[in-house]
Design a protein around this motif. Structure first.
Motif, mmCIF file in Angstrom:
data_model
loop_
_atom_site.group_PDB
_atom_site.id
_atom_site.type_symbol
_atom_site.label_atom_id
_atom_site.label_comp_id
_atom_site.label_asym_id
_atom_site.label_seq_id
_atom_site.Cartn_x
_atom_site.Cartn_y
_atom_site.Cartn_z
ATOM 1 N N ASN A 44 -3.232 -7.788 20.231
ATOM 2 C CA ASN A 44 -2.612 -8.099 18.881
ATOM 3 C C ASN A 44 -3.135 -9.381 18.232
ATOM 4 O OD1 ASN A 44 -0.517 -6.473 20.870
ATOM 5 N ND2 ASN A 44 -0.580 -5.418 18.945
ATOM 6 N N SER A 45 -3.455 -9.309 16.941
ATOM 7 C CA SER A 45 -3.812 -10.583 16.227
ATOM 8 C C SER A 45 -2.468 -11.196 16.146
ATOM 9 C CB SER A 45 -4.512 -10.246 14.956
ATOM 10 O OG SER A 45 -3.797 -9.571 14.015
ATOM 11 N N SER A 141 -12.100 3.323 12.371
ATOM 12 C CA SER A 141 -12.477 2.217 13.114
ATOM 13 C C SER A 141 -14.143 2.460 13.547
ATOM 14 C CB SER A 141 -11.899 2.030 14.234
ATOM 15 O OG SER A 141 -12.266 1.238 15.126
ATOM 16 N N LYS A 170 -10.472 -0.704 16.936
ATOM 17 C CA LYS A 170 -9.480 -1.554 16.183
ATOM 18 C C LYS A 170 -8.839 -0.995 14.976
ATOM 19 C CE LYS A 170 -12.163 -5.000 13.555
ATOM 20 N NZ LYS A 170 -12.570 -6.327 13.549
ATOM 21 N N THR A 171 -7.620 -1.238 14.716
ATOM 22 C CA THR A 171 -7.119 -0.716 13.433
ATOM 23 C C THR A 171 -6.122 -1.616 13.073
ATOM 24 O OG1 THR A 171 -6.071 1.091 12.446
ATOM 25 C CG2 THR A 171 -5.357 0.594 14.714
ATOM 26 N N ASP A 172 -5.751 -1.635 11.643
ATOM 27 C CA ASP A 172 -5.005 -2.546 11.045
ATOM 28 C C ASP A 172 -3.624 -1.894 10.991
ATOM 29 O OD1 ASP A 172 -6.815 -4.560 10.376
ATOM 30 O OD2 ASP A 172 -7.044 -3.769 8.551
ATOM 31 N N THR A 182 -3.669 -7.033 13.341
ATOM 32 C CA THR A 182 -4.999 -6.235 13.905
ATOM 33 C C THR A 182 -4.917 -5.876 15.379
ATOM 34 O OG1 THR A 182 -6.404 -7.299 12.041
ATOM 35 C CG2 THR A 182 -7.256 -6.174 14.074
ATOM 36 N N LYS A 184 -6.271 -4.027 18.405
ATOM 37 C CA LYS A 184 -7.468 -3.723 19.044
ATOM 38 C C LYS A 184 -7.074 -3.020 20.440
ATOM 39 C CE LYS A 184 -10.091 -7.869 17.756
ATOM 40 N NZ LYS A 184 -10.862 -9.045 18.277
ATOM 41 N N ASP A 186 -9.654 -1.370 22.356
ATOM 42 C CA ASP A 186 -10.811 -1.860 23.204
ATOM 43 C C ASP A 186 -10.804 -1.365 24.563
ATOM 44 O OD1 ASP A 186 -11.668 -3.091 20.994
ATOM 45 O OD2 ASP A 186 -11.272 -5.129 21.834
#
Length: 198
Positions: A44-45, A141, A170-172, A182, A184, A186
């Motif tokens: 997570n961002s 994505s 990834k997705t918002d 954001t 991820k 991954d």
């Protein structure tokens, strides 16, 4: 114990496959069916929004076309996969994702087995998103994909396959339309299966 059995099976396949190994050639198709374990990275961002999805085992089918004995392209497919979405470890909803991936591969010359590496692109479509309002996610994505694997001949035109992929998805995450994270996915994808050459 399972790891030892798998290692023994691979070793036996390598020995028995030496005499059956044949080079791929231009125009060959290799169709594989795999069982794949998805291990999500769940990054997570914003650490304050700890979104995650569950790991799972899923079916996969791929189609590989050889331009020559070393160079090939592989299309990797599955059916839409349902995942549980969690926030801070607590389930809050579900979604489905469909992640077709296309890679360009190089197959090495080796006696008795056929190792390969690949790199390409992934497109993931999120659907059937069921999250508590006003939370939502971006539906599409695009990302890269890396791959390494080996095909071991076990019979005429039949191969035992081990394949490992790292796919960047990834997705918002949005709250009432405003981006808050954001996410991820991954995932690391580890698969085993069988392939048939045509």
């Amino acid at each position: 114990m399972n790891q030892y059995l798998l290692a023994a099976a691979v070793g036996a396949a390598l020995v028995s496959g030496t005499a059956m190994a044949q080079d791929f050639k231009e125009g060959d198709w290799l169709v594989r069916a795999r069982v794949v374990h998805l291990d999500a990275a769940n990054k997570n961002s914003d650490p304050a929004v700890p979104v995650s999805i569950n790991n799972k085992t899923l079916p996969e089918v791929d189609f590989t076309y050889f331009f020559n004995k070393n160079l090939a392209a592989e299309l990797i497919l599955t059916v839409p996969q349902k995942q549980t979405v969690s926030l801070g470890g607590a389930p809050i909803g579900t979604l489905k994702h469909l992640p077709p991936t296309l890679t360009l591969q190089y197959h090495f010359d080796a006696p008795g087995f056929k190792p390969y590496v690949g790199a390409g692109i992934n497109f993931t479509r999120f659907s059937s998103v069921n999250l508590p309002a006003p939370l939502d996610i971006k539906r599409n994505s695009w990302g890269g994909a890396l791959q390494v694997g080996v095909d071991i001949p076990v019979a005429k035109d039949m191969y035992f396959n081990i394949d490992v992929k790292k796919v960047f998805i990834k997705t918002d995450v949005t709250d009432a339309g405003a981006k808050i994270d954001t996410f991820k996915v991954d995932p690391l994808l580890v698969g085993v299966g069988l392939g048939w050459k045509f």
